[in-house]
Design a protein around this motif. Structure first.
Motif, mmCIF file in Angstrom:
data_model
loop_
_atom_site.group_PDB
_atom_site.id
_atom_site.type_symbol
_atom_site.label_atom_id
_atom_site.label_comp_id
_atom_site.label_asym_id
_atom_site.label_seq_id
_atom_site.Cartn_x
_atom_site.Cartn_y
_atom_site.Cartn_z
ATOM 1 N N THR A 102 0.834 -0.623 -0.102
ATOM 2 C CA THR A 102 -0.123 -0.338 -0.065
ATOM 3 C C THR A 102 0.991 1.152 0.324
ATOM 4 N N ARG A 103 0.246 2.400 -0.643
ATOM 5 C CA ARG A 103 1.237 3.928 -0.633
ATOM 6 C C ARG A 103 0.510 4.609 0.645
ATOM 7 N N LEU A 104 1.631 5.066 1.662
ATOM 8 C CA LEU A 104 1.468 5.784 2.729
ATOM 9 C C LEU A 104 1.977 6.595 2.562
ATOM 10 N N THR A 105 1.491 7.841 3.051
ATOM 11 C CA THR A 105 1.649 9.668 1.749
ATOM 12 C C THR A 105 1.360 10.710 3.108
ATOM 13 N N LEU A 106 2.789 11.250 3.416
ATOM 14 C CA LEU A 106 2.476 12.540 4.777
ATOM 15 C C LEU A 106 2.245 13.593 3.422
ATOM 16 N N ALA A 107 1.894 14.835 3.925
ATOM 17 C CA ALA A 107 2.005 16.094 3.081
ATOM 18 C C ALA A 107 1.655 17.134 3.893
ATOM 19 N N GLY A 108 2.411 17.320 4.155
ATOM 20 C CA GLY A 108 2.167 19.010 4.973
ATOM 21 C C GLY A 108 2.481 18.760 6.477
ATOM 22 N N ALA A 109 3.098 18.428 6.664
ATOM 23 C CA ALA A 109 2.326 16.973 8.111
ATOM 24 C C ALA A 109 2.696 17.354 9.402
ATOM 25 N N ARG A 146 3.758 6.263 14.500
ATOM 26 C CA ARG A 146 2.626 6.074 15.414
ATOM 27 C C ARG A 146 1.380 6.508 13.959
ATOM 28 N N THR A 147 1.858 7.799 13.568
ATOM 29 C CA THR A 147 0.722 7.944 12.836
ATOM 30 C C THR A 147 0.468 7.181 11.765
ATOM 31 N N LEU A 148 1.563 6.478 11.115
ATOM 32 C CA LEU A 148 1.263 5.921 10.360
ATOM 33 C C LEU A 148 0.188 4.760 10.310
ATOM 34 N N ALA A 149 0.304 4.239 12.079
ATOM 35 C CA ALA A 149 -0.064 3.547 12.184
ATOM 36 C C ALA A 149 -1.546 4.179 12.713
ATOM 37 N N GLY A 150 -2.144 5.080 12.440
ATOM 38 C CA GLY A 150 -3.593 5.226 12.972
ATOM 39 C C GLY A 150 -3.834 5.934 14.528
ATOM 40 N N LEU A 151 -2.669 5.620 14.833
ATOM 41 C CA LEU A 151 -3.050 6.023 16.430
ATOM 42 C C LEU A 151 -2.773 7.729 16.789
ATOM 43 N N LEU A 152 -2.214 8.053 15.948
ATOM 44 C CA LEU A 152 -1.749 9.629 16.131
ATOM 45 C C LEU A 152 -2.308 9.629 15.207
ATOM 46 N N GLU A 185 -2.021 16.445 5.465
ATOM 47 C CA GLU A 185 -2.478 15.328 5.599
ATOM 48 C C GLU A 185 -2.297 13.534 5.420
ATOM 49 N N VAL A 186 -2.317 12.980 6.572
ATOM 50 C CA VAL A 186 -1.404 11.929 6.249
ATOM 51 C C VAL A 186 -2.906 10.874 5.302
ATOM 52 N N THR A 187 -2.717 9.978 3.856
ATOM 53 C CA THR A 187 -3.145 8.972 4.100
ATOM 54 C C THR A 187 -2.573 7.525 3.326
ATOM 55 N N GLN A 188 -3.073 6.890 2.928
ATOM 56 C CA GLN A 188 -3.248 4.848 2.465
ATOM 57 C C GLN A 188 -3.828 5.375 1.059
ATOM 58 N N ASP A 189 -3.184 5.451 0.454
ATOM 59 C CA ASP A 189 -3.713 5.120 -1.421
ATOM 60 C C ASP A 189 -4.386 6.043 -1.618
ATOM 61 N N GLY A 213 4.857 -8.069 -0.747
ATOM 62 C CA GLY A 213 4.253 -6.916 -1.206
ATOM 63 C C GLY A 213 4.767 -6.553 -0.366
ATOM 64 N N ALA A 214 4.556 -6.933 1.254
ATOM 65 C CA ALA A 214 4.021 -5.367 1.828
ATOM 66 C C ALA A 214 5.238 -4.689 1.785
ATOM 67 N N THR A 215 4.250 -3.364 1.822
ATOM 68 C CA THR A 215 5.283 -2.330 2.271
ATOM 69 C C THR A 215 5.931 -2.174 3.403
ATOM 70 N N VAL A 216 7.330 -1.521 3.856
ATOM 71 C CA VAL A 216 7.533 -1.820 5.735
ATOM 72 C C VAL A 216 8.043 -0.117 5.801
ATOM 73 N N VAL A 217 7.559 0.360 6.630
ATOM 74 C CA VAL A 217 9.021 1.276 7.316
ATOM 75 C C VAL A 217 9.164 0.952 8.790
ATOM 76 N N PHE A 218 10.540 1.654 8.641
ATOM 77 C CA PHE A 218 11.196 0.075 9.646
ATOM 78 C C PHE A 218 12.482 1.315 10.272
ATOM 79 N N VAL A 219 11.879 1.483 11.586
ATOM 80 C CA VAL A 219 12.678 2.962 12.490
ATOM 81 C C VAL A 219 13.770 2.054 13.062
ATOM 82 N N THR A 220 14.786 2.470 12.711
ATOM 83 C CA THR A 220 15.873 1.683 14.043
ATOM 84 C C THR A 220 17.079 3.157 13.810
ATOM 85 N N HIS A 221 17.871 2.822 15.152
ATOM 86 C CA HIS A 221 19.028 3.722 15.906
ATOM 87 C C HIS A 221 20.101 3.487 15.630
#
Length: 268
Positions: free
Chosen positions: A28-35, A73-79, A85-89, A207-215
């Motif tokens: 899926t496409r995940l997009t943030l615009a001016g967020a 957490r914003t992309l997860a829909g928790l915040l 804007e934050v959109t999915q597809d 085919g899954a989209t992955v966002v992976f946070v790491t230090h």
């Protein structure tokens, strides 16, 4: 901003379990615009413009407190975003969804349920009959190398095995996006490298989209098609990663140059 291809390939890795290949899942496409992201009383990141392509692995790095987990957490829909804007597809992302699985550093397995019962949980929530969810859970546990541990309780297995079970649980429900918040941060170096290879292996073909946070900069540059840099309350850069998921490219000049840029952005 450049984006990666709609599909990705990963180098083959050994899978001793030889489990049946999991069903293909369209990313899926995940997009943030001016967020602007954070909580009303404490915004953390402003002016975020980011487009995560279907099937892409995007890694996110930044110093502590820069907003990496807030972004996830914003992309997860928790915040909800404070603005922008934050959109999915292309549709507004308004809350949590089974389309997006969240994986934490702490394994978050239910201690009173066996590994198999933990993996079955999201399938039970979806309403699958018991026989189907058991078969799917066993397939996924086999795929992550836990076929001989599926009847164990979480406290009876190692930290790396618990993370394998958490990964199986996240993917069993066939999410279109997997959001991972430093999932390997508590593991020792050898186990961590093994989990990185396992992640590449089990994601291959889904085919899954992955966002992976790491230090961990090296982890970000191994796993990611692109790496996003957060700092000073904003998204400072998004860079294509040369030769993603290729350990032999560690000393490639382009990879070395990118590593230097990322470390500089972190102030190290």
């Amino acid at each position: 901003m450049s984006t990666s291809s709609e599909t990705r390939t990963a180098p083959p890795t050994e899978n001793a379990g030889a489990a049946p290949a999991p069903p293909t899942v369209r990313g899926t496409r995940l997009t943030l615009a001016g967020a602007e992201l954070g909580r009303p009383s404490s915004p953390v990141v402003s002016g975020v413009d980011l487009d995560v392509a279907p099937g892409e692995i995007l890694t996110v790095v930044g110093s502590s407190g820069c907003g990496k987990s807030t972004l996830l957490r914003t992309l997860a829909g928790l915040l909800p975003p404070l603005s922008g804007e934050v959109t999915q597809d292309g549709r507004p992302l308004t809350g949590p969804s089974a389309d997006r699985a969240l994986v934490f550093q702490e394994d978050a397995l239910l201690p009173w349920r066996t590994l198999r019962a933990n993996v079955e949980l999201p399938l039970a929530i979806q309403g699958l009959p018991r026989s189907q969810r058991r078969a799917q859970a066993e397939t996924w546990l086999d795929h992550v190398g836990l076929a001989d541990r599926m009847q164990q309780l979480p406290h009876r297995v190692s930290g790396g095995q618990r993370q394998r079970a958490q990964l199986a649980r996240a993917l069993a429900a066939r999410p279109r996006a997997v959001l991972m918040d430093e999932p390997f941060g508590a593991l020792d170096a050898q186990t961590r490298a093994g989990m990185q290879d396992l992640l590449v292996d089990v994601l291959h073909g889904t085919g899954a989209t992955v966002v992976f946070v790491t230090h961990d900069v090296d982890e970000a540059l191994f796993l990611g098609d692109r790496v996003a840099l957060l700092g000073s309350g904003r998204l400072t850069a998004v860079r294509d990663v040369p030769h993603p998921r290729d350990r032999s490219a560690h000393d490639d000049p382009a990879r070395v140059a990118l590593r230097r840029e990322v470390l500089t952005s972190l102030g190290t």
